[in-house]
Design an enzyme around this catalytic site. Sequence first.
Site, short mmCIF file in Angstrom:
data_model
loop_
_atom_site.label_atom_id
_atom_site.label_comp_id
_atom_site.label_asym_id
_atom_site.label_seq_id
_atom_site.Cartn_x
_atom_site.Cartn_y
_atom_site.Cartn_z
CB SER C 45 44.83 42.94 31.75
OG SER C 45 44.69 42.68 33.13
CD GLU C 46 49.87 43.14 35.17
OE1 GLU C 46 49.27 43.90 34.37
OE2 GLU C 46 50.15 43.47 36.34
#
Lengths: 234, 234, 207, 207
Positions: C45-46
Site C-alpha cells: 500500500s503506497e
Amino acid sequence: MQKVYGSAAEALDGLLFDGMFIAAGGFGLCGIPELLIDAIVESGTKDLTIASNNCGVDGFGLGKLLDTKQIKKMLSSYVGENAEFMRQYLSGELELEFNPQGTLAERMRAGGCGIPGFYTATGVGTVIAEGKEVKSFGGKDYILEEGIFADVAIVKAWKADETGNCVFRKTARNFNPPAAMCGKVCVMEVEEIVPTGSLDPDHIHLPGIYVHRIIQGEHEKRIEQRTTRKKEDA
Amino acid sequence: MQKVYGSAAEALDGLLFDGMFIAAGGFGLCGIPELLIDAIVESGTKDLTIASNNCGVDGFGLGKLLDTKQIKKMLSSYVGENAEFMRQYLSGELELEFNPQGTLAERMRAGGCGIPGFYTATGVGTVIAEGKEVKSFGGKDYILEEGIFADVAIVKAWKADETGNCVFRKTARNFNPPAAMCGKVCVMEVEEIVPTGSLDPDHIHLPGIYVHRIIQGEHEKRIEQRTTRKKEDA
Amino acid sequence: MPWDRNQMAARAADELEDGWYVNLGIGIPTLVANYVGDKDITLQSENGMLGMGPFPFEGEEDPDLINAGKQTITELRRTSYFDSATSFGMIRGGKIAAAILGAMEVAENGDLANWMIPGKLVKGMGGAMDLVAGVGRVIVVMDHTNKHGDSKVLKECTLPLTGTGVVDRIITNLGVLDVVEGGLKIVELADGVTEEELRAATQATIV
Amino acid sequence: MPWDRNQMAARAADELEDGWYVNLGIGIPTLVANYVGDKDITLQSENGMLGMGPFPFEGEEDPDLINAGKQTITELRRTSYFDSATSFGMIRGGKIAAAILGAMEVAENGDLANWMIPGKLVKGMGGAMDLVAGVGRVIVVMDHTNKHGDSKVLKECTLPLTGTGVVDRIITNLGVLDVVEGGLKIVELADGVTEEELRAATQATIV
C-alpha cells in the site's frame, strides 16, 4: 534545549506569517497534525502555500483552512475528497500544483537532505513534465524535480521524548518524516511525550535533530473510509 | 518465496561473474558482510568493482579480496586503514574512485530509489567536481552525482525474518540499508533468522522487498580501535 | 459472455507470480487480492506498508492503519511500515514487480490515461504516475468500452496521460491484450467472446 | 604562551551553544567533548548516531557501537541510530549546527584542505567534504604552523581542497581568527601571544 511547549498556539508562536510556506505530514486524515492545523486556523495567518499530499476533507484537517480561505496554494497529489477545494480551485480562488505522490515525498526528503534537485522518470511525457528540464541517463529520459524547503513543517507522531526523538504508529507515519525534514522549523504534535531514554535508540523513526518544538494533545483521528468484514467471513 | 539459504556460497550461487559490480554494507569493520566476503574470496570471481565506504583492513573484511587481487576498482570515501590497498593503488594495480562519504551513501540510496542523478553541494570546487555537471539553484552551485546500480549487494543485519524484513543493531546499520537498496539482487547475512511475525512491523529498518537471499552465521565482529575508559574515570 | 468484474480480477490474479511484491489500484484491481490463492504475494500500500491484510472485523478498525484508498485494513505477520519517501523509493526503484491499475484510456503504444478529465474530474494522480514509471510490469484492468459504448482501447489517448508507453498488458471484460511492436496483440478472449467482437470494440490497431 | 591542545579544545567548546547538534572531527576536535560543561550539546557521529557517549568501560566494548573514527563508544539516553544516507542527509541538509574539524591548511577566503597530500597521503576525505558543505558553521582547530614552522593559515591553499569558502572561524594555538570580507580578522589572541607574533605566523591577509 527546551522543546516541549504547552499548547499548539504556543508552539507556533513567532513562526507564522502571511504568505509563508508550510509542509504538512499526513495521508488522507491519517497521521495529520490536527492540533497545529486548528491553531493555524485560530491564528488567521493567510496566503499560505502548503505542501501536503491531500487537503483534508470538508471541515476537517487542512479542509478547515480552506473554509477560512487561508490557503493560497496547495502542492498535492490528490484532492478528490474535498468539495470546497474543487469549488475554490475551479473558481480560481485557489492555486494548485499537482505533484505525483512519490515526487512530492521525495521533494520533501530532498529539501531536508540538502538536495536541491533530482531526476525521476515519474511524469515524463505528461503534463507534470511541462517546463521541467529533461535529461537522459542510460538512454532513458528523466525530469528534474526540485527539493522543497518549507518555512515551517507541521507533523504528527505517536510518541516523542523530550529531545524530539519520535516514533510513528503503522501507516500514520506516511509523509510525516519527509515533511519534518524539509521544514526550517519543525513543530510536532504527539499523543504522548515520554521521558528521554524510554524509546529504544534503534527504534526511533525520526531523530530529535529534525524536531524543534513538541506538543502533546488529544487527537480525534477521524476515519475516512470505515471498511470492515464480518467475523463469519474469516 | 524461499529466501533462506544454507550457506554464503549457496546464497551467492549464480550471481557472481568476473567484472561485476558489488555494493557492500559496513563502515570500517562494523556491520560488514563477513561471511559473504569469505565466499567471494572462495569463488575466485575477479575484476570486481566494489562500492563500499572502506576496504576493510589488511587481512580482514574486503581486505581479503585485496590480498587475492580480485578487486579491480573501489568506490570509497576512506581507505586509510589498509597498507595493501595503498600498495596496489600506488603501483597502479587497483583503481580508486573517491566518493565523499555522504555522496556515496546517497548515490546508493538514489540507485535503489530509481533516481539516476541528484545535485549536491558536497565537493563543489574540489577534485571531486572534475568532469561533473554543475548547476545553480538559488544562486549556489551544486554538482550532479549519479545513482549507483549494483549487480549484487552484500549486506549484514542483526536479525531478519524469513521474508527478509530485518533490523540492524546500533551503528552497525550504517551503509547496509542504502547498499541493500541499490543491488539488483541483495544477499544478506544475519546473526539470527527469526520466524516471520516476530519482528514488530513498526521496528523494521529494511523491508523484505529489498532482500532476496538470506543466510545466518557466526560473525567475528572484529573491533578496529578498542578505546575504553577506566571505571574510576567515571 | 464477457467477463464480469470478479472474472476480470481473477484473470488478473493469474498474472502474478509466487514471491512477487504487488501494488493494486482502486476499483477492480482491489478485487484481485481475493484470487491470488496459494501464491505468496505481498501487497504494497503506497502510503507506507508492505504486507497489506484484509479489512478489519467490525469494531477493530484502527485509524492509524489505512490503505492508499483511505480504507481501514489490517496487518499480517510479514507486514512492515515505512514513510512515503521510502515507499515511493521502492516503487520508483523497480522493487515492485507489478502494478494492477484501472484506466480511463489505454493506447496501442502503451500510453495510459487514468487520472484526469479536464474541466470535469480534477482529483489528482495520487501515486499512479510513480507506479507506472517505476514498477516492473503494468497491467491494466478495465471495461473495454465506456458507458457510451466507445472503445477505451485507442490508437492514441485523448485524456491527459499518466505515463507514456508504460502499459504491458490490458485485461478487459472482453479479453487480454499485450502491447507489442506496432499495436496490440490478442492474448486471450473472454469466454464466449469472439475475436470479431473484441476487434469491433477496439479502436487500437490489433496486430 | 600559545594554547596547548586542551586549551584549544576548551576554546573551541566556547563556540558551541545550548541545544546544538555538533559534529567533531578526529584529533583535537575530539577533545572538545571534554569541555562543553553544562551546555546541552548532542554529538553526531556521521556513521549513523546522534547522542554519542564516552568510551566504554573496559570489557564493555561493543563492536556494533563505534564512532566515525572507528573507536568503541557508548550511547546516552537521548541516542538515536540511523543509516548513512540519513546521517549525511542531516549533514547536507544543514541540521548540524556546527562541525569542528582539524585542517592541514586554511586560506583567507575560507578554503579548507584537510584530506590529501598528493603522492604521500591518500586515505580519502571520509565525511569531511559533506560536513563542510552542509553544516551551519565550520570551525577549524589546528596548530597555526606545521612542524617546519610554515604557516598553515594561507593566502591560498596549496593542497587539494575539501571545500571552497567553507570555513567560518579558525582556532589555533596562537588565537582565534574569523574569515571575513577581504581576509581574516583577529578575534582573540592566546594568553601571552602578541598580535605581532600571530601576524608573523600567518601568511594570510589579516584585515
